[in-house]
Design a protein around this motif. Sequence first.
Motif, short mmCIF file in Angstrom:
data_model
loop_
_atom_site.label_atom_id
_atom_site.label_comp_id
_atom_site.label_asym_id
_atom_site.label_seq_id
_atom_site.Cartn_x
_atom_site.Cartn_y
_atom_site.Cartn_z
N GLY A 13 0.77 -1.22 0.00
CA GLY A 13 0.00 0.00 0.00
C GLY A 13 0.81 1.28 0.00
O GLY A 13 1.91 1.35 -0.54
N ARG A 14 0.28 2.28 0.64
CA ARG A 14 0.81 3.64 0.54
C ARG A 14 2.23 3.77 1.11
O ARG A 14 2.59 3.11 2.07
CB ARG A 14 -0.11 4.61 1.28
N GLY A 15 2.98 4.66 0.49
CA GLY A 15 4.27 5.05 1.03
C GLY A 15 5.38 4.03 0.89
O GLY A 15 6.39 4.12 1.59
N LEU A 16 5.25 3.07 -0.02
CA LEU A 16 6.30 2.08 -0.23
C LEU A 16 7.21 2.52 -1.37
O LEU A 16 6.77 3.12 -2.34
CB LEU A 16 5.69 0.71 -0.55
N VAL A 17 8.49 2.17 -1.25
CA VAL A 17 9.48 2.62 -2.23
C VAL A 17 9.96 1.47 -3.11
O VAL A 17 9.86 1.54 -4.34
CB VAL A 17 10.67 3.30 -1.52
N GLN A 18 10.45 0.37 -2.52
CA GLN A 18 11.10 -0.67 -3.31
C GLN A 18 11.12 -1.99 -2.53
O GLN A 18 10.74 -2.06 -1.38
CB GLN A 18 12.52 -0.26 -3.67
N ARG A 19 11.60 -3.05 -3.21
CA ARG A 19 11.81 -4.38 -2.61
C ARG A 19 10.50 -5.02 -2.15
O ARG A 19 10.27 -5.25 -0.98
CB ARG A 19 12.79 -4.32 -1.44
N HIS B 60 0.91 0.90 -4.71
CA HIS B 60 1.87 2.00 -4.61
C HIS B 60 3.30 1.47 -4.64
O HIS B 60 3.61 0.46 -4.00
CB HIS B 60 1.68 2.78 -3.29
N TRP B 61 4.16 2.13 -5.38
CA TRP B 61 5.61 2.03 -5.23
C TRP B 61 6.22 3.28 -5.83
O TRP B 61 5.61 3.94 -6.68
CB TRP B 61 6.18 0.76 -5.86
N MET B 62 7.42 3.63 -5.38
CA MET B 62 8.07 4.87 -5.85
C MET B 62 9.24 4.61 -6.78
O MET B 62 9.54 5.44 -7.63
CB MET B 62 8.53 5.70 -4.65
N MET B 63 9.92 3.46 -6.61
CA MET B 63 11.05 3.13 -7.48
C MET B 63 10.74 1.92 -8.36
O MET B 63 10.77 2.00 -9.58
CB MET B 63 12.31 2.89 -6.65
N TYR B 64 10.49 0.77 -7.74
CA TYR B 64 10.13 -0.45 -8.46
C TYR B 64 9.42 -1.36 -7.48
O TYR B 64 9.43 -1.14 -6.26
CB TYR B 64 11.37 -1.13 -9.05
#
Length: 437
Positions: free
Chosen positions: A316-322, A340-344
């Motif tokens: 969900g919200r606010g996750l970046v990677q992995r 949701h993700w910000m990088m991958y």
Amino acid sequence: MEGLHTKPRFFLFSLFFLASAVLSGADIAELDDHWQKKAEEALARSRAAYHPDPEAVTNHFNTAVHLALAQARNDTRRALRGVHADKFKRRCVATNPIDRCWRCQKNWMKHRKKLAKCGKGFGRNAAGGKDGDFYVVTDPSDGDLVNPKYGTLRWGVVQDRPLWIVFARDMIIRLSEELMINSNKTIDARGANVHIAYGAQITIQFVHNVIIHGLHIHDIKPGNGGMIRDSLQHFGFRTKSDGDGISIYGSSDVWIDHCSMRNCADGLIDAIEGSTAITISNCHFSHHNDVLLFGASDSNENDSIMQVTVAFNHFGRGLVQRMPRCRWGFFHVVNNDYTHWMMYAIGGSQHPTIISQGNRFIAPPMRFAKEITKRDYATEDVWKQWTWRSEGDLLQNGAFFRESGTPNTRTFDRRDFIKAKPGTYSYSSMKSPMSQL
């Protein structure tokens, strides 16, 4: 080329396993006789837990999903054929096989241990404390790390016998230092609102047969270390812990289900050092950078036997990677909802096999982050040999999965292979109130 059936080189694995235990983040100040014996036993159990035909496990998982959905539809049809309206409202609407296994039992609280039969995927054999007594946590304190007080969570998890651990009421447990879980334990928070928060991490190290269900784990900090008990027979000096939500180290037959996790100092869940036979299911992850790490390093062949199922989770919200980031092993990522993700979303290095099936991926608005996958430390002529497969995934808002591997050598093309339910199922099953935390 590394095939789907690549067998781990157990000679090298055995050679490196104990030596690397001190060097790669075990938090053990000294590998004394106790820890050396535990490491040797863990190696043997990891070998036994490793499945030589991982595709059979994924096939079994997908079959169970199809059956659970068919049962849910049959229940609906029966309900619509003239039963009373109040019975229709009370019908079980769970559509994934794990939840249907126990949630659809009206008196599940009187039969808690049935949960041990509900696991799916690579961690399906984790029985936890099924063969032991119930132990009730009544005290949220964590004041004595060497001689923990009866009634506390720490007292229960260090016992040398199987225990099914439940909670007397809602509570927030702030761990003074990392919580060392012994083998054959179930932490079952169903029926209570239990938070592990604002303190140290949960550690599953050189043990087997652990179930963690229904905890809220958040705001975890690195521990300072010190003298900490890990079993009735032993306590010793631990170095500083990383601040993971849950750290799985050299362990096997582990199932983490229906946990809510966010905002930890390191990873939410890390599985390293030859850990295998793991399922992470029905969890909700949010507000974190490095979410799931499977594999310690590109140089650590111990992780070649790692086999993990990631299923029915909401990223969900606010996750970046992995979600996850994988090395070496075999990973079945199936029927998850990625909003949701910000990088991958899914990444890896050192030729992991990653089978993505029936997930929903909603790409972020940033143009540079539309790709779901990320490969590290390898040129394209190398990583194009890695088997990364997307089947039935629902790709939205420009999301795309870069596949690799030679199609005509994949055993997933065989006629008897059961396809996962498509990504539309992942989305609809997450909306069901019976599959929420």
